[in-house]
Write a protein that holds these residues in place. Sequence first.
Motif, PDB file in Angstrom:
ATOM      1  N   GLY A 177       0.788  -1.228   0.000  1.00 54.14           N
ATOM      2  CA  GLY A 177       0.000   0.000   0.000  1.00 54.14           C
ATOM      3  C   GLY A 177       0.817   1.273   0.000  1.00 54.14           C
ATOM      4  N   ARG A 178       2.144   1.166  -0.191  1.00 54.06           N
ATOM      5  CA  ARG A 178       3.004   2.341  -0.239  1.00 54.06           C
ATOM      6  C   ARG A 178       3.296   2.640  -1.700  1.00 54.06           C
ATOM      7  N   LYS A 179       2.828   3.790  -2.185  1.00 54.78           N
ATOM      8  CA  LYS A 179       2.970   4.128  -3.598  1.00 54.78           C
ATOM      9  C   LYS A 179       3.587   5.520  -3.741  1.00 54.78           C
ATOM     10  N   PRO A 180       4.910   5.606  -3.652  1.00 48.99           N
ATOM     11  CA  PRO A 180       5.568   6.908  -3.761  1.00 48.99           C
ATOM     12  C   PRO A 180       5.447   7.497  -5.166  1.00 48.99           C
ATOM     13  N   THR A 181       5.528   8.815  -5.241  1.00 47.46           N
ATOM     14  CA  THR A 181       5.474   9.513  -6.520  1.00 47.46           C
ATOM     15  C   THR A 181       6.791   9.354  -7.263  1.00 47.46           C
ATOM     16  N   LEU A 182       6.707   9.096  -8.564  1.00 48.79           N
ATOM     17  CA  LEU A 182       7.907   8.934  -9.369  1.00 48.79           C
ATOM     18  C   LEU A 182       8.461  10.284  -9.812  1.00 48.79           C
ATOM     19  N   ARG A 183       9.775  10.414  -9.772  1.00 49.63           N
ATOM     20  CA  ARG A 183      10.441  11.591 -10.318  1.00 49.63           C
ATOM     21  C   ARG A 183      10.714  11.362 -11.796  1.00 49.63           C
ATOM     22  N   ARG A 184      10.622  12.423 -12.578  1.00 46.35           N
ATOM     23  CA  ARG A 184      10.788  12.319 -14.021  1.00 46.35           C
ATOM     24  C   ARG A 184      12.065  13.035 -14.462  1.00 46.35           C
ATOM     25  N   GLY A 185      12.402  12.865 -15.758  1.00 43.97           N
ATOM     26  CA  GLY A 185      13.534  13.589 -16.321  1.00 43.97           C
ATOM     27  C   GLY A 185      14.769  12.730 -16.465  1.00 43.97           C
ATOM     28  N   GLY A 186      15.685  13.196 -17.338  1.00 41.24           N
ATOM     29  CA  GLY A 186      16.911  12.463 -17.590  1.00 41.24           C
ATOM     30  C   GLY A 186      18.096  13.059 -16.863  1.00 41.24           C
ATOM     31  N   CYS A 224      18.425   4.956 -12.392  1.00 45.58           N
ATOM     32  CA  CYS A 224      18.144   3.990 -13.458  1.00 45.58           C
ATOM     33  C   CYS A 224      17.178   4.567 -14.485  1.00 45.58           C
ATOM     34  N   ARG A 225      16.120   5.199 -14.008  1.00 47.53           N
ATOM     35  CA  ARG A 225      15.130   5.785 -14.918  1.00 47.53           C
ATOM     36  C   ARG A 225      15.738   6.921 -15.726  1.00 47.53           C
ATOM     37  N   ALA A 226      16.508   7.793 -15.062  1.00 47.03           N
ATOM     38  CA  ALA A 226      17.100   8.944 -15.744  1.00 47.03           C
ATOM     39  C   ALA A 226      18.156   8.501 -16.757  1.00 47.03           C
ATOM     40  N   PHE A 227      18.931   7.484 -16.399  1.00 48.08           N
ATOM     41  CA  PHE A 227      19.961   6.962 -17.304  1.00 48.08           C
ATOM     42  C   PHE A 227      19.315   6.445 -18.592  1.00 48.08           C
ATOM     43  N   SER A 230      18.020   9.234 -20.823  1.00 46.12           N
ATOM     44  CA  SER A 230      19.065  10.004 -21.507  1.00 46.12           C
ATOM     45  C   SER A 230      19.831   9.192 -22.544  1.00 46.12           C
ATOM     46  N   LEU A 231      20.106   7.904 -22.245  1.00 50.69           N
ATOM     47  CA  LEU A 231      20.994   7.119 -23.099  1.00 50.69           C
ATOM     48  C   LEU A 231      20.284   5.993 -23.849  1.00 50.69           C
ATOM     49  N   GLY A 232      19.003   5.820 -23.598  1.00 52.98           N
ATOM     50  CA  GLY A 232      18.220   4.867 -24.373  1.00 52.98           C
ATOM     51  C   GLY A 232      18.255   3.440 -23.884  1.00 52.98           C
ATOM     52  N   VAL A 233      19.182   3.124 -22.992  1.00 53.10           N
ATOM     53  CA  VAL A 233      19.291   1.779 -22.430  1.00 53.10           C
ATOM     54  C   VAL A 233      19.596   1.907 -20.942  1.00 53.10           C
ATOM     55  N   PRO A 234      19.272   0.893 -20.134  1.00 56.16           N
ATOM     56  CA  PRO A 234      19.637   0.937 -18.708  1.00 56.16           C
ATOM     57  C   PRO A 234      21.133   0.738 -18.522  1.00 56.16           C
ATOM     58  N   PRO A 235      21.664   1.030 -17.333  1.00 53.66           N
ATOM     59  CA  PRO A 235      23.118   0.956 -17.107  1.00 53.66           C
ATOM     60  C   PRO A 235      23.735  -0.398 -17.439  1.00 53.66           C
ATOM     61  N   HIS A 236      23.080  -1.488 -17.041  1.00 56.04           N
ATOM     62  CA  HIS A 236      23.670  -2.804 -17.306  1.00 56.04           C
ATOM     63  C   HIS A 236      23.763  -3.081 -18.801  1.00 56.04           C
ATOM     64  N   ARG A 237      22.765  -2.610 -19.567  1.00 53.57           N
ATOM     65  CA  ARG A 237      22.775  -2.831 -21.013  1.00 53.57           C
ATOM     66  C   ARG A 237      23.869  -1.987 -21.683  1.00 53.57           C
ATOM     67  N   TYR A 238      24.041  -0.766 -21.213  1.00 52.67           N
ATOM     68  CA  TYR A 238      25.112   0.095 -21.717  1.00 52.67           C
ATOM     69  C   TYR A 238      26.461  -0.592 -21.511  1.00 52.67           C
TER      70      TYR A 238
END
Length: 293
Positions: A177-186, A224-227, A230-238
């Motif tokens: 039941g804990r649903k924090p607000t997501l931050r946006r942007g790169g 992870c979301r911002a990466f 900005s770069l089109g893939v997550p850190p592990h994929r980069y």
Amino acid sequence: MTMGAGRFGDHYLNGHLAPYLHAHHLVGTASQLLEANQPAGDMSDPASDDLVIVKGLSPGIHHRSDFGGGRFEERSPAGVFFFIPPGVATSIAVYNPHRIRTLSIDTATALAAIAEGSAAADVVDFGHLHKGSHSDDVASALFDTIWHVGCADEPSDTLLAQSLIMLFVRRVSALAGRKPTLRRGGLSPWQIRLVREALEPLDGEPLTLASLADLVGLSPFHFCRAFKTSLGVPPHRYQQLARVERARALLQDTDISVTEIAFQLGYGSSQAFARAFRREVGTSPREYRLARR
């Protein structure tokens, strides 16, 4: 709750349940995976500094337990989860032989996932989830993927497993039941530059989401979301793609053996390197080298 109690994995490895351990894997420094085939009897654990998630496997578990949310007794079917918060010593009496897998996550990592966008998240407390067993298809799929990735020996799998762990904690938080607000942007240009410089060494030196996020002043989950934004893939994929490109160059331009290239790029074995290379390029490292010669 009593913090400073040590890691759950260390308690298990050195405690009375150690003889039943079947598999043990580290995921960076923040998390551990365990699998155990346990008999009937007292399966209680001392308090630890970790959030501990237990997934029951076949044939199910008949038990009487207290995970910090009150004592209960049930016949839990295979595939369900139990959630044990940090600082809680469990009381567990099991009436049948059983097999389990556990994921233990240090408190700081769990809080980093829970607290994204919520200043109130200062304890790891999932309320009713700490009493009884719980089932969720999404959490189960994430857990199984974390196990599979965490058992592999590819260097970028540590970042992938850590990303999946963050998502898993977020899912459990939502179930509670804990649903924090997501931050946006790169990422900003200076953040991209710093992160790329950190990811550029491909020699297998350990990198964690926490260290990369700290580098640019973000929480691991938001990083992870911002990466990816900005770069089109997550850190592990980069990191995976960078290793493959480096491998291509070494195979084409040098006479270094495939095994040496594998270890230079941080793979645990030449077989792991060959699997990763074939997955990305469609051919084995040796075939790629011969074709370019």
